[in-house]
Design a protein around this motif. Structure first.
Motif, short mmCIF file in Angstrom:
data_model
loop_
_atom_site.label_atom_id
_atom_site.label_comp_id
_atom_site.label_asym_id
_atom_site.label_seq_id
_atom_site.Cartn_x
_atom_site.Cartn_y
_atom_site.Cartn_z
N GLU A 205 0.83 -1.21 0.00
CA GLU A 205 0.00 0.00 0.00
C GLU A 205 0.87 1.26 0.00
N LYS B 104 8.81 3.23 17.55
CA LYS B 104 9.29 2.32 16.50
C LYS B 104 10.33 3.01 15.61
N ASP C 219 4.78 3.62 11.14
CA ASP C 219 3.39 4.05 11.29
C ASP C 219 2.74 3.25 12.41
N THR D 256 -1.42 2.48 13.59
CA THR D 256 -2.81 2.70 13.19
C THR D 256 -3.74 2.14 14.24
N SER E 17 -5.53 -2.02 18.73
CA SER E 17 -6.20 -2.69 17.60
C SER E 17 -5.55 -4.02 17.21
N ALA E 18 -4.24 -4.10 17.26
CA ALA E 18 -3.57 -5.34 16.84
C ALA E 18 -3.84 -6.47 17.82
N PHE F 74 -6.34 -11.52 13.12
CA PHE F 74 -7.36 -10.66 12.51
C PHE F 74 -8.76 -11.25 12.66
N ASN G 197 -9.98 -10.77 16.21
CA ASN G 197 -10.25 -9.35 16.45
C ASN G 197 -11.59 -8.94 15.84
N PHE H 71 -6.37 -6.37 4.83
CA PHE H 71 -6.02 -7.10 6.06
C PHE H 71 -6.76 -6.48 7.24
N TYR I 27 -9.06 -5.17 9.97
CA TYR I 27 -10.50 -4.90 10.08
C TYR I 27 -11.13 -4.51 8.73
N ASP I 28 -10.36 -4.60 7.65
CA ASP I 28 -10.87 -4.19 6.33
C ASP I 28 -12.23 -4.81 5.97
N LYS J 130 -8.55 1.50 -2.29
CA LYS J 130 -8.37 1.74 -0.85
C LYS J 130 -7.47 2.96 -0.63
N ARG K 285 -4.00 5.40 6.01
CA ARG K 285 -2.55 5.27 5.82
C ARG K 285 -2.12 6.04 4.58
P1 IMP Z 1 -0.51 -1.17 12.91
O1 IMP Z 1 -0.15 -0.33 14.05
O2 IMP Z 1 -0.49 -0.42 11.63
O3 IMP Z 1 0.22 -2.46 12.85
O4 IMP Z 1 -2.03 -1.54 13.06
C1 IMP Z 1 -2.56 -2.14 14.23
C2 IMP Z 1 -3.73 -2.99 13.87
O5 IMP Z 1 -4.75 -2.17 13.28
C3 IMP Z 1 -3.44 -4.07 12.81
O6 IMP Z 1 -3.01 -5.25 13.41
C4 IMP Z 1 -4.79 -4.24 12.16
O7 IMP Z 1 -5.61 -5.09 12.92
C5 IMP Z 1 -5.37 -2.85 12.23
N1 IMP Z 1 -5.12 -2.11 10.98
C6 IMP Z 1 -4.10 -1.29 10.69
N2 IMP Z 1 -4.21 -0.80 9.46
C7 IMP Z 1 -5.33 -1.34 8.94
C8 IMP Z 1 -5.96 -1.23 7.68
O8 IMP Z 1 -5.52 -0.52 6.76
N3 IMP Z 1 -7.08 -1.94 7.53
C9 IMP Z 1 -7.61 -2.73 8.50
N4 IMP Z 1 -7.04 -2.89 9.69
C10 IMP Z 1 -5.91 -2.18 9.92
#
Ligand code: IMP
Length: 193
Positions: A15, A52, A67, A69, A84-85, A94, A97, A148, A150-151, A171, A177
């Motif tokens: 992405e 990180k 990043d 998220t 979220s992870a 996933f 979750n 991947f 929660y998409d 997307k 992102r």
């Molecule tokens: P990370 O910090 O970017 O690794 O995101 C933490 C968690 O958020 C990931 O393990 C996913 O479950 C979820 N996540 C992050 N980015 C996305 C996305 O673009 N779509 C869906 N879930 C996401």
């Protein structure tokens, strides 16, 4: 320009590379000999992105970015957010979750949610932060197999398909992102001139 990105997630890499374009060559931690888990122990997205990126800079001395998220669900007071992870389990499961998210929203009519990404860039030893947000809603059951996390449960505002029913290009038109990465790219392009 070569730049190190703190991820080993192939989807994320794809992405981000698609948004940055061929002018940037992304290196992964593994490419640079960093094989251990990169610590992310903070209670905010900003804190984790920063931890990180600083860790990776400390290990390699290279310009790099990281990043973090979170999916912020209104009816759940912003959860799972920074967790979220590891919402359902200790790993990045996933399926578990998504199941837990649906359980926690059962019977809930307010399905508003947003993804928020924070990027920390360490360039010549200095840190810069960029944020990207996409607003949308959580549906009742998984739809689609792309992407991947929660998409399959998230439909961005203005669309009638989940992120998991979109191509990477679609997307990236609206995603959290991609929005943060476009700000990062604009900054890097501006200072290159
Ligand atoms: P990370 O910090 O970017 O690794 O995101 C933490 C968690 O958020 C990931 O393990 C996913 O479950 C979820 N996540 C992050 N980015 C996305 C996305 O673009 N779509 C869906 N879930 C996401």
């Amino acid at each position: 320009m070569e730049i190190l990105f703190a991820t080993n997630n192939a989807h994320k890499l794809m992405e981000v590379q698609a948004v940055l374009g061929p002018g940037f060559k992304l290196l992964t931690p593994r490419d640079c000999g960093v094989t251990e888990d990169i610590p992310e122990e903070q209670e905010t997205l900003e804190g984790n992105a920063s931890q990180k990126a600083r860790y990776l800079h400390g290990r390699t001395g290279m310009d790099c970015f990281a990043d973090d998220t979170g999916l912020e669900v209104e009816a759940l007071g912003g959860a799972p957010g920074v967790h979220s992870a590891r919402y359902a389990t200790d790993g990045h499961d996933f399926t578990a979750n998504n199941r837990l998210l649906l359980e926690n929203l059962a019977g809930q009519t307010n399905r508003r949610a947003r993804f928020r990404t924070v990027i920390s860039l360490i360039l010549k030893g200095e840190e810069h932060l960029f944020e990207g947000i996409v607003e949308g809603r959580i549906i009742d059951s998984e739809q689609g197999h792309e992407g991947f996390g929660y998409d399959p449960l998230f439909i961005p505002d203005g669309y009638d398909r989940t992120f998991a029913q979109m191509t990477t290009g679609e997307k990236n038109e609206v995603s959290h992102r991609a929005r943060a990465v476009r700000k990062l790219a604009a900054y890097l392009h501006a200072i290159e001139k």
